[in-house]
Design a protein around this motif. Structure first.
Motif, mmCIF file in Angstrom:
data_model
loop_
_atom_site.group_PDB
_atom_site.id
_atom_site.type_symbol
_atom_site.label_atom_id
_atom_site.label_comp_id
_atom_site.label_asym_id
_atom_site.label_seq_id
_atom_site.Cartn_x
_atom_site.Cartn_y
_atom_site.Cartn_z
ATOM 1 N N PHE A 102 0.785 -1.336 0.112
ATOM 2 C CA PHE A 102 0.010 0.052 0.059
ATOM 3 C C PHE A 102 0.876 1.350 0.115
ATOM 4 O O PHE A 102 0.101 2.406 -0.183
ATOM 5 C CB PHE A 102 -0.905 -0.017 1.111
ATOM 6 C CG PHE A 102 -2.041 -1.193 1.385
ATOM 7 C CD1 PHE A 102 -2.714 -1.529 0.117
ATOM 8 C CD2 PHE A 102 -1.801 -1.948 2.409
ATOM 9 C CE1 PHE A 102 -3.494 -2.477 0.293
ATOM 10 C CE2 PHE A 102 -2.728 -3.131 2.550
ATOM 11 C CZ PHE A 102 -3.603 -3.461 1.576
ATOM 12 N N VAL A 103 1.960 1.020 0.351
ATOM 13 C CA VAL A 103 3.078 2.499 0.535
ATOM 14 C C VAL A 103 4.381 2.201 -0.314
ATOM 15 O O VAL A 103 5.152 3.205 -0.404
ATOM 16 C CB VAL A 103 3.484 2.565 1.951
ATOM 17 C CG1 VAL A 103 2.285 3.079 2.795
ATOM 18 C CG2 VAL A 103 4.172 1.401 2.402
ATOM 19 N N TYR A 104 4.244 1.331 -1.379
ATOM 20 C CA TYR A 104 5.721 1.148 -2.050
ATOM 21 C C TYR A 104 5.158 0.626 -3.427
ATOM 22 O O TYR A 104 4.492 -0.052 -3.748
ATOM 23 C CB TYR A 104 6.336 -0.240 -1.425
ATOM 24 C CG TYR A 104 7.714 -0.532 -1.984
ATOM 25 C CD1 TYR A 104 8.558 0.371 -2.393
ATOM 26 C CD2 TYR A 104 7.961 -1.870 -2.131
ATOM 27 C CE1 TYR A 104 9.676 0.099 -2.957
ATOM 28 C CE2 TYR A 104 9.194 -1.911 -2.968
ATOM 29 C CZ TYR A 104 10.266 -1.224 -3.293
ATOM 30 O OH TYR A 104 11.327 -1.566 -3.717
ATOM 31 N N GLU A 105 5.920 1.360 -4.342
ATOM 32 C CA GLU A 105 5.618 1.532 -5.633
ATOM 33 C C GLU A 105 5.788 0.133 -6.415
ATOM 34 O O GLU A 105 5.291 -0.320 -7.491
ATOM 35 C CB GLU A 105 6.295 2.360 -6.554
ATOM 36 C CG GLU A 105 7.670 2.390 -6.549
ATOM 37 C CD GLU A 105 8.382 2.854 -5.393
ATOM 38 O OE1 GLU A 105 9.732 3.118 -5.411
ATOM 39 O OE2 GLU A 105 7.747 3.305 -4.371
ATOM 40 N N ASP A 106 6.384 -0.851 -5.825
ATOM 41 C CA ASP A 106 6.806 -2.216 -6.251
ATOM 42 C C ASP A 106 5.504 -2.995 -5.882
ATOM 43 O O ASP A 106 5.765 -3.464 -4.934
ATOM 44 C CB ASP A 106 8.340 -2.725 -6.009
ATOM 45 C CG ASP A 106 8.523 -4.027 -6.551
ATOM 46 O OD1 ASP A 106 7.864 -4.505 -7.591
ATOM 47 O OD2 ASP A 106 9.636 -4.519 -6.067
ATOM 48 N N GLY A 107 4.722 -3.393 -6.873
ATOM 49 C CA GLY A 107 3.623 -4.177 -6.618
ATOM 50 C C GLY A 107 2.480 -3.388 -5.944
ATOM 51 O O GLY A 107 1.792 -3.925 -5.125
ATOM 52 N N LEU A 108 2.381 -2.049 -6.095
ATOM 53 C CA LEU A 108 1.562 -1.149 -5.652
ATOM 54 C C LEU A 108 0.354 -1.781 -5.675
ATOM 55 O O LEU A 108 -0.318 -1.924 -6.612
ATOM 56 C CB LEU A 108 1.749 0.099 -5.948
ATOM 57 C CG LEU A 108 0.994 1.333 -5.314
ATOM 58 C CD1 LEU A 108 1.136 1.503 -4.138
ATOM 59 C CD2 LEU A 108 1.144 2.730 -5.904
ATOM 60 N N LYS A 109 -0.701 -1.507 -4.455
ATOM 61 C CA LYS A 109 -2.216 -1.975 -4.409
ATOM 62 C C LYS A 109 -2.900 -0.568 -3.842
ATOM 63 O O LYS A 109 -2.382 0.032 -2.715
ATOM 64 C CB LYS A 109 -2.572 -3.098 -3.809
ATOM 65 C CG LYS A 109 -1.654 -4.489 -4.384
ATOM 66 C CD LYS A 109 -2.156 -5.428 -3.443
ATOM 67 C CE LYS A 109 -1.629 -6.736 -3.903
ATOM 68 N NZ LYS A 109 -2.035 -7.911 -3.330
ATOM 69 N N ALA A 110 -3.897 -0.353 -4.157
ATOM 70 C CA ALA A 110 -4.912 0.809 -3.583
ATOM 71 C C ALA A 110 -5.627 0.253 -2.485
ATOM 72 O O ALA A 110 -6.343 -1.097 -2.578
ATOM 73 C CB ALA A 110 -5.835 1.338 -4.562
ATOM 74 N N LEU A 111 -5.704 0.985 -1.232
ATOM 75 C CA LEU A 111 -6.681 0.673 -0.213
ATOM 76 C C LEU A 111 -8.181 0.729 -0.546
ATOM 77 O O LEU A 111 -8.336 1.781 -1.510
ATOM 78 C CB LEU A 111 -6.459 1.560 0.987
ATOM 79 C CG LEU A 111 -5.276 1.336 1.860
ATOM 80 C CD1 LEU A 111 -5.065 2.266 2.885
ATOM 81 C CD2 LEU A 111 -5.371 -0.127 2.410
ATOM 82 N N PRO A 112 -9.076 -0.041 -0.565
ATOM 83 C CA PRO A 112 -10.434 0.060 -0.840
ATOM 84 C C PRO A 112 -11.114 1.231 -0.488
ATOM 85 O O PRO A 112 -11.738 2.103 -1.081
ATOM 86 C CB PRO A 112 -11.058 -1.262 -0.228
ATOM 87 C CG PRO A 112 -10.072 -2.305 -0.175
ATOM 88 C CD PRO A 112 -8.785 -1.547 0.218
ATOM 89 N N THR A 113 -10.711 1.719 0.584
ATOM 90 C CA THR A 113 -11.359 2.910 1.156
ATOM 91 C C THR A 113 -11.036 4.183 0.633
ATOM 92 O O THR A 113 -11.635 5.261 0.742
ATOM 93 C CB THR A 113 -11.172 3.103 2.651
ATOM 94 O OG1 THR A 113 -9.782 3.060 2.924
ATOM 95 C CG2 THR A 113 -11.898 2.114 3.414
ATOM 96 N N MET A 114 -9.861 3.911 -0.318
ATOM 97 C CA MET A 114 -9.620 5.070 -1.234
ATOM 98 C C MET A 114 -10.492 5.649 -2.060
ATOM 99 O O MET A 114 -10.546 6.824 -2.589
ATOM 100 C CB MET A 114 -8.051 4.731 -1.892
ATOM 101 C CG MET A 114 -7.681 6.253 -2.637
ATOM 102 S SD MET A 114 -5.989 5.959 -3.242
ATOM 103 C CE MET A 114 -6.519 5.136 -4.906
ATOM 104 N N ALA A 115 -11.614 4.822 -2.278
ATOM 105 C CA ALA A 115 -12.794 5.106 -3.153
ATOM 106 C C ALA A 115 -13.383 6.559 -2.535
ATOM 107 O O ALA A 115 -14.014 7.329 -3.547
ATOM 108 C CB ALA A 115 -13.823 3.948 -3.424
ATOM 109 N N VAL A 116 -13.207 6.780 -1.338
ATOM 110 C CA VAL A 116 -13.936 8.074 -0.853
ATOM 111 C C VAL A 116 -13.444 9.352 -1.189
ATOM 112 O O VAL A 116 -14.037 10.348 -1.200
ATOM 113 C CB VAL A 116 -13.908 8.096 0.838
ATOM 114 C CG1 VAL A 116 -14.662 6.660 1.365
ATOM 115 C CG2 VAL A 116 -12.608 7.977 1.347
ATOM 116 N N VAL A 117 -12.154 9.108 -1.687
ATOM 117 C CA VAL A 117 -11.427 10.524 -2.271
ATOM 118 C C VAL A 117 -11.561 10.634 -3.585
ATOM 119 O O VAL A 117 -10.975 11.692 -4.308
ATOM 120 C CB VAL A 117 -10.221 10.657 -1.616
ATOM 121 C CG1 VAL A 117 -10.074 10.572 -0.102
ATOM 122 C CG2 VAL A 117 -9.103 9.651 -2.070
ATOM 123 N N LEU A 118 -11.829 9.642 -4.462
ATOM 124 C CA LEU A 118 -11.894 9.489 -5.645
ATOM 125 C C LEU A 118 -13.139 10.191 -6.450
ATOM 126 O O LEU A 118 -14.365 9.759 -6.090
ATOM 127 C CB LEU A 118 -11.627 8.083 -6.524
ATOM 128 C CG LEU A 118 -10.141 7.361 -6.067
ATOM 129 C CD1 LEU A 118 -10.300 6.174 -6.654
ATOM 130 C CD2 LEU A 118 -9.203 8.343 -6.470
#
Length: 285
Positions: free
Chosen positions: A46-62
């Motif tokens: 969630f915090v490193y660009e190598d294999g980065l994934k988005a937290l599901p709750t990030m949808a609230v700011v999109l």
């Protein structure tokens, strides 16, 4: 001046295009506390660009339309607005980077009566621009204090998810950073209540408070960790009712009840023993 029901119910939101990069995804995760343990490899994606994934709750700011109720044309006194409930349904895992379209609409305004306030219910779809796929649907209940009595419908209102009467099956403690609100606001919510001590004192707080949606995301992290093995693809739904503010630096304890793929939860601040989120419902796969 009373709320104009028809005008507010039919408020026009243009489609909002939102492009986000890897650094935005990482910044959001840092703002909700990911990476606190430098050797926890389950949070590293969630915090490193190598294999980065988005937290599901990030949808609230999109695709977020901003604090639109501050527009004087809404007829709402924005100083009387409180975020009451937040819901999220994940239809497909969020891409780590991409461009999305936010489509927001008001679904109802419930009149609680003269002097009792109003409930504004809204929804937002987050759609992947490239594929047209629906990624997430967000629901929000906003309480507008003291502005009832405008002649709108008196219901129905969403029923809160009941928590089990037995003791929680487990609890996850996650400490927030003292500067958490200052980091989280960089993901799009620049309300000075979360940064300016003078504004916070004017609102009745001794210091700036944490964003409610940051507290929501910390509980989401706890559910991911305890119930999903930190695999964001397994979280399908996250609904909650806000009950009290959190001060940056406090520890949030998420209490969890498991019933198969249905998870009930609430969250409390350990230092003050105050429940800050309640009637929580998550669905996991």
């Amino acid at each position: 001046m009373p709320i104009d029901y028809d005008k507010l119910k039919n408020w026009h939101f243009p489609d909002l295009e939102h492009r986000y990069e890897a650094k935005d995804t990482i910044l959001y995760a840092l703002g909700v506390g990911c990476g606190a343990d430098p050797v926890d490899r389950t949070e590293l994606p969630f915090v490193y660009e190598d294999g980065l994934k988005a937290l599901p709750t990030m949808a609230v700011v999109l695709g977020y339309p901003g604090f639109w109720l501050k527009d004087p044309n809404t007829g709402v006194d924005w100083r009387k607005v409180l975020h009451g409930e937040q819901g999220l349904v994940i239809h497909k895992p969020l891409p780590a980077t991409g461009t999305v379209i936010g489509r927001t609409r008001v679904t109802e305004i419930v009149d609680k009566g003269p002097g009792k306030g109003a409930l504004l219910l809204s929804e937002r779809d987050v759609v992947d621009k490239a594929s047209g796929d629906l990624l997430a649907t967000l629901t929000s209940t906003t309480f507008i204090r003291g502005e009832g009595g405008f002649g709108g419908p008196s219901g129905p209102t969403p029923e809160p998810h009941p928590l089990p009467e037995r003791a929680p099956d487990e609890a996850v403690d996650l400490k927030t950073l003292p500067q958490a609100a200052l980091i989280y606001r960089l993901s799009g919510d620049y309300n000075p209540l979360h940064a300016d001590p003078d504004v916070a004192r004017g609102a009745g707080f001794e210091r700036p408070i944490l964003h409610g949606l940051c507290t929501y995301a910390v509980a989401g992290r706890a559910i991911l960790k305890a119930c999903c093995g930190n695999d964001p693809a397994r979280l399908r739904r996250l609904d909650v009712r806000f009950s009290a503010p959190v001060m940056p630096g406090e520890t949030i304890r998420t209490e969890i009840w498991r019933d198969g793929g249905v998870i009930s939860f609430r969250a409390r601040v350990v230092e003050r023993d105050v429940v800050v989120l309640t009637n929580g419902l998550a669905e996991v796969g």
